[in-house]
Design an enzyme around this catalytic site. Sequence first.
Site, PDB file in Angstrom:
ATOM      1  N   ASN A   1      -6.153  -7.583  -3.013  1.00  0.00           N
ATOM      2  CA  ASN A   1      -5.796  -8.089  -1.694  1.00  0.00           C
ATOM      3  C   ASN A   1      -4.770  -7.280  -0.912  1.00  0.00           C
ATOM      4  O   ASN A   1      -4.610  -7.502   0.281  1.00  0.00           O
ATOM      5  CB  ASN A   1      -5.262  -9.514  -1.813  1.00  0.00           C
ATOM      6  CG  ASN A   1      -6.269 -10.449  -2.428  1.00  0.00           C
ATOM      7  OD1 ASN A   1      -7.365 -10.615  -1.906  1.00  0.00           O
ATOM      8  ND2 ASN A   1      -5.914 -11.038  -3.552  1.00  0.00           N
ATOM      9  N   TYR A   2      -4.061  -6.384  -1.559  1.00  0.00           N
ATOM     10  CA  TYR A   2      -2.961  -5.706  -0.865  1.00  0.00           C
ATOM     11  C   TYR A   2      -3.040  -4.189  -0.830  1.00  0.00           C
ATOM     12  O   TYR A   2      -2.373  -3.560  -0.022  1.00  0.00           O
ATOM     13  CB  TYR A   2      -1.626  -6.121  -1.477  1.00  0.00           C
ATOM     14  CG  TYR A   2      -1.254  -7.533  -1.136  1.00  0.00           C
ATOM     15  CD1 TYR A   2      -0.743  -7.840   0.113  1.00  0.00           C
ATOM     16  CD2 TYR A   2      -1.426  -8.558  -2.046  1.00  0.00           C
ATOM     17  CE1 TYR A   2      -0.417  -9.138   0.445  1.00  0.00           C
ATOM     18  CE2 TYR A   2      -1.105  -9.867  -1.729  1.00  0.00           C
ATOM     19  CZ  TYR A   2      -0.597 -10.139  -0.476  1.00  0.00           C
ATOM     20  OH  TYR A   2      -0.279 -11.431  -0.152  1.00  0.00           O
ATOM     21  N   LEU A   3      -3.767  -3.615  -1.769  1.00  0.00           N
ATOM     22  CA  LEU A   3      -3.748  -2.154  -1.860  1.00  0.00           C
ATOM     23  C   LEU A   3      -4.939  -1.546  -1.159  1.00  0.00           C
ATOM     24  O   LEU A   3      -6.082  -1.819  -1.527  1.00  0.00           O
ATOM     25  CB  LEU A   3      -3.725  -1.744  -3.334  1.00  0.00           C
ATOM     26  CG  LEU A   3      -2.527  -2.304  -4.104  1.00  0.00           C
ATOM     27  CD1 LEU A   3      -2.618  -1.952  -5.578  1.00  0.00           C
ATOM     28  CD2 LEU A   3      -1.233  -1.785  -3.499  1.00  0.00           C
TER      29      LEU A   3
ATOM     30  N   SER B   1       0.819  -1.214   0.000  1.00  0.00           N
ATOM     31  CA  SER B   1       0.000   0.000   0.000  1.00  0.00           C
ATOM     32  C   SER B   1       0.854   1.265   0.000  1.00  0.00           C
ATOM     33  O   SER B   1       0.568   2.215  -0.729  1.00  0.00           O
ATOM     34  CB  SER B   1      -0.943  -0.006   1.212  1.00  0.00           C
ATOM     35  OG  SER B   1      -1.983  -0.937   0.997  1.00  0.00           O
TER      36      SER B   1
END
Length: 583
Positions: A540-542, A416
């Site tokens: 899933n990550y940002l 992120s």
Amino acid sequence: MVSCTRTLSVQLLHLLHCYLNGSTSRWEEERYTDGVKWKFLEHKGPVFAPPYEPLPSRVKFYYDGKHMKLSPEAEEVATFFAKMLDHEYTTKDIFRKNFFKDWRKEMTAEEKSTITDLKKCNFTEMAEYFKAQSEARKAMTKEEKLKIKEENERLLQEYGFCIMDNHRERIANFRIEPPGLFRGRGDHPKMGMLKRRIRPQDIIINCSKDSKHPQPPPGTKWKEVRHDNKVTWLVSWTENIQGSIKYIMLNPSSRIKGEKDWQKYETARRLKKCVDRIRNQYREDWKSKEMRIRQRAVALYFIDKLALRAGNEKEEGETADTVGCCSLRVEHIKLYPEKDGQEYVVEFDFLGKDSIRYYNQVPVEKRVFKNLQLFMENKEPDDDLFDRLNTSVLNKHLQELMDGLTAKVFRTYNASITLQQQLKELTNADDNIPAKILSYNRANRAVAILCNHQRAPPKTFEKSMQNLQTKIDAKKDQLADAKRELKSAKADAKVRKDEKTKKCVKKAVQRIEEQLMKLEVQATDREENKQIALGTSKLNYLDPRISVAWSKKWGIPIEKIYNKTQREKFAWAIDMAEDDYEF
DNA sequence: AACTATACTTAGGAAGAAAATT
DNA sequence: AATTTTCTTCCTAAGTATAGTT
């Protein structure tokens, strides 16, 4: 649905408010503190795989050249193999061996005594039959297709939703996985094994006591009906390949998943506040006199710097041989005191999750390098690099550094923060929208590269690239023509005072230039994306609030960044984030 | 500390639907 | 209208993490 979103966002804002004020809401207490996930849960249970339909008698199976009528049980398993015949899997020894062993278990005594060699089995008529079937499906009339679509919609409406605490929520996977041959990823020791059919008596139902319980199909019984509101799943069963439990859960758009997702990013933001302290700490720990602490500190450095996964231990022989940070072996790294003009280079080469290769050459600090040399001393290639460390030890340590901190939080945090920082760096204020979106994709790509999210290059990649180039060339010709026209129009304008034509042609040139640029941007984007999958990090990550803020700041419609499903999943962020949001 | 069971997130590819092109 | 290409959804495997047990 609108009111659903509204309610969700109000609740989240309330929570955020409580969080900022350091107070605990009644609501939060209910949801998190005592582990209660819901108060009321009602659903219709799963949709089972359709029963096996025996082949028409004209479709024959041959053993050793002779026709053989198989029992329905043996025939069904044979069709699984036949359907995969032109897949590479069926040529692999392990696949064939596992398949044959499990197939034989389904045979009658007679079949078993006859069919002793897979090489003598001829499945081609079956394979052709299924090919013809799929052709027929494609060739169906509009009406027939519509009918199927309507039936699917009916099924979705009946089984695809549940009621959880006053909201009708979409269920993610309400269909039970059909039987078939297990396809593991990479070099999987169990590939080809029979994945058995799931029956009602294999199913555990979870719902609230006071709900209308789902009914098993006539003449059958559930394995169990329980009322556990400390978990989020609606249905579970035990799968026969690894013996693990599978679940039916809610869609990402649901309150329960959205909240959890939001919480995940809040934890990552808390890490942002103390990451400097933690980094200083592990750098200190590189000097510790205790080996276990040095190993922990070097592993954490890798997890932080390279966004490696934690690397739980796995049971040998049960799964493909893949590793993460804590399970790295000596054979997975090479040390170069000097390489390509850089000092202290570590070369990583290992298979990670899904047997995706991780290859990287990283210059590291001298102390890390020296420690690695120490860890590798007197070890065999297949010995653990961090023999005094595992994920449980590491996570216990992390927990002491920050509440809720685990190894995976670093991946979320670094992904992120990288997006936010790359967006800042790459976005040009005076670019047009397509160019800004290219910048967004590039920022996204930086994250995907960090997280090693790879994909197989699309089969038609080269061709589609060529087609695009052809278009670009054509557009260039068109532009050249238009420019020539403009020149003569300019000349004409001087002679005949024909300003109108001149302006008109000028506009056309501009339009063509813009189209050309758009195409070129598209080509760049596609080329850079050849082997990189952007979706996984986006999903899933940002932290979605970074993207929402960016799109607001630059006036990019959110639809250009997120498709419908993604907008549903990130509804909370779209409602919440303003253009000045900071991760 | 090791082991087991459980629950949940993350992952890439296949299949299907939609859009673009011929 | 048919075909090809691209985008979306579905599928389910493969991870992470933690609690309870030995």
